[in-house]
Design a protein around this motif. Structure first.
Motif: not given
Length: 453
Positions: A18-41
Motif C-alpha cells: 500500500a505504501e509503495k502504491q501511495a509513493f507512486v501516486a504522489n511522485m509523478p515528477k520523480s518517476r519521470e526523472l527516474s525514467a529519464l535518468a535510466g536512459e544514460h545513468l
C-alpha cells in the motif's frame, strides 16, 4: 524469520504494498526523472547504492536547508538522515554557505595553500588533540592515506579491522569473519588479489582475539571506529578500549581511529569524550558542513616517522593525495564549519533532542512489547530488532532485517520523515525541532500499530 521480531508479516507486507502504491501516486515528477535518468545513468542513478532506498524509484530532491528538504513534486520532509552524517549539522548551514559563496568568487583550487589552511590545522589540533594534520576529499581517501602512512612508518605490511566494519571503499577492509573464518566479501566487485594477505579481522569487543592477531608483530595499524556504526550500532563494552589500547601498544601497532560517524559523540568526537589516544585519526563527511572534504591527524611520534619515511623514499609520487585535496573552497567551508557550526552549544542542543528521540522510541517499543532496543551515540540514535544490543559484527549482522527496515522507512517517508536507508540510523541537527522528534516518534508508533503481532 530466524528469530522473533514481534511483527505480523502478512500485515507488514500488505502495508508495504500500500505504501509503495501511495509513493507512486504522489511522485509523478520523480518517476519521470527516474525514467529519464535510466536512459544514460548506470542503474538509473548517479551511484548504484542510491537504489538501496525503500522507494519503488528514486526520490528526487529540489532543495535542502537546515533539517528539511523539498522534493521535485513539492513535498516537504524533515530529514533525519542528513546525508548519512555528511550534513550532520544541517543542510547548507549559513556560515558555511556564506564562506563558500565568498570563496567561489576568489577561486576554487590552485594546488597551493590558502590562509584558511593554517587556521584549520591549528583548530583541528586544539579540538582533537593530535598536533599534525593532512587533508583529503573523502573519508575513504583519508583512511587509505593514513593506512599508507602507517605502513611506511612501521615497515609492517598488514592492517587489522573489526568484523562488519565500515571505512568507506578502502579496499583493505572488505574482509569478514564467516563462521569465524576470515573471508573476502563476496560483494566486492573487480577485486583481483586476495585481501586476506594483508588484512586481519577479529570481532569487536574480543580482547583475546585482538591479542592473538597482533602477537605476530606484522600489523601496522588497527583501523577502527570507536563504536561500530554501519552494520547497526555496536558499542564498546566497559573497559574495552582501555584494555585494547594497551594490547595495541604492547605489540608496536598503531591505532587509527575513524570518527566519520562517531563525531556525533561531541565536538572532539568519541576520542576526546572518552580519552582515547590514537596515533592516527580520521574525520570525513561532517567536517566541512556538507562540502566534500576530510582530515586526518598524526601524533607527534607518527608525524616524525611519516616525515622521515617520505624524506628517505626515492623521488616520485607517494601515492598519497590528489590535486583537489585541500582546495580553497573546501578549506573555507571547514573553517566556517569548525568555527561557527560544529560548536559545543550545537552539540548540547542535539544531545537533548537525541535523548528525547531515544526515550520516545523506547517508550513505543515498551508499550507494544516488541523485542527491540534503542542504541545511541551522542546525536546518533538507532532502533535495532533485538532485545539486547549486539556486542560484535556477527551479532549485529544476524539481527538485520532489511525487509522490515524498508517497510518502516517507506511508511515514514510517505509521511514526510526521512531516516537513513541503511539499517535504522536517525540523526538530529541544530535545526531539528522538538516537534519534529515528536512527529517522528508518533509516526513510528503508527507504523508499529499496523504491523505488530
Amino acid at each position: 524469520m530466524t528469530y522473533n521480531t514481534g511483527i505480523n508479516w502478512d500485515k507488514a507486507r500488505a502495508l508495504f504494498e500500500a505504501e509503495k502504491q501511495a509513493f507512486v501516486a504522489n511522485m509523478p515528477k520523480s518517476r519521470e526523472l527516474s525514467a529519464l535518468a535510466g536512459e544514460h545513468l548506470l542503474f538509473g542513478v548517479p551511484l548504484h547504492w542510491m537504489n538501496d532506498w525503500s522507494t519503488p524509484f528514486s526520490l528526487y530532491v529540489d532543495q535542502a536547508k537546515g533539517a528539511r528538504f523539498k522534493d521535485v513534486d513539492g513535498h516537504n520532509y524533515v530529514d533525519f538522515c542528513l546525508g548519512d552524517t555528511g550534513a550532520m549539522f544541517g543542510h547548507a548551514p549559513a556560515p558555511v554557505a556564506e564562506a563558500v559563496k565568498r570563496q567561489a568568487e576568489r577561486g576554487f583550487t590552485t594546488m597551493l595553500p590558502s590562509e584558511d589552511a593554517a587556521w584549520v590545522g591549528k583548530e583541528l589540533s586544539r579540538r582533537f588533540g593530535l598536533p599534525y594534520w593532512q587533508f583529503a576529499m573523502t573519508a575513504t581517501d583519508a583512511n587509505r592515506f593514513a593506512i599508507r602512512w602507517a605502513r611506511a612508518a612501521t615497515n609492517r605490511p598488514k592492517i587489522l579491522i573489526f568484523n562488519g566494519c565500515y571505512h568507506g571503499t578502502v579496499d583493505d577492509v572488505f574482509v569478514d569473519l564467516v563462521d569465524g573464518v576470515p573471508t573476502q566479501r563476496d560483494s566486492l566487485l573487480g577485486q583481483v588479489y586476495d585481501l586476506k594477505q594483508y588484512t586481519k579481522v577479529v570481532e569487536f569487543n574480543d580482547l583475546p582475539a585482538l591479542e592473538a592477531a597482533l602477537a605476530e608483530g606484522d600489523v601496522a595499524c588497527v583501523l577502527a571506529e570507536p563504536a561500530m556504526t554501519n552494520i547497526g550500532m555496536v558499542l564498546p563494552e566497559p573497559g574495552y578500549w582501555e584494555a585494547a589500547q594497551k594490547i595495541i601498544r604492547k605489540h608496536g601497532t598503531l591505532l587509527l581511529i575513524d570518527e566519520t560517524h562517531t563525531i556525533s559523540t561531541g565536538p572532539g568526537g568519541y576520542t576526546k569524550a572518552f580519552g582515547l589516544q590514537p596515533d592516527l585519526f580520521v574525520v570525513g563527511k561532517p567536517v566541512g558542513g556538507g562540502v566534500p572534504c576530510a582530515v586526518y591527524g598524526f601524533s607527534e611520534k607518527i608525524a616524525a616517522a611519516a616525515q622521515s619515511a617520505k624524506r628517505n623514499a626515492p623521488p616520485g609520487h607517494s601515492g598519497i593525495g590528489t590535486t583537489l585535496t585541500a582546495n580553497m573552497l573546501a578549506m573555507a567551508a571547514m573553517r566556517a564549519n569548525l568555527a561557527d557550526v560544529m560548536t559545543d552549544s550545537a552539540y548540547e542542543y542535539m544531545f537533548g533532542l537525541a535523548k528525547q528521540l531515544a526515550d520516545g522510541l523506547r517508550a513505543v517499543i515498551d508499550r507494544h512489547n516488541l523485542p527491540w532496543c534503542v542504541t545511541q551515540v551522542g546525536a546518533r540514535t538507532e532502533f535495532q530488532f533485538t532485545q539486547t544490543p549486539p556486542k560484535n559484527g556477527t551479532e549485529a549482522d544476524r539481527i538485520l532485517v532489511p525487509e522490515l527496515e524498508h517497510i518502516i522507512h517507506l511508511f515514514l517517508l510517505n509521511r514526510g520523515l526521512l531516516i537513513t536507508p541503511f539499517h535504522n540510523m536517525i540523526l538530529v541537527c541544530p535545526d531539528t525541532k522538538a516537534d519534529d522528534v515528536s512527529r517522528l516518534v508518533a509516526a513510528f508508533e503508527a507504523c508499529i500499530q499496523h504491523i505488530k503481532l
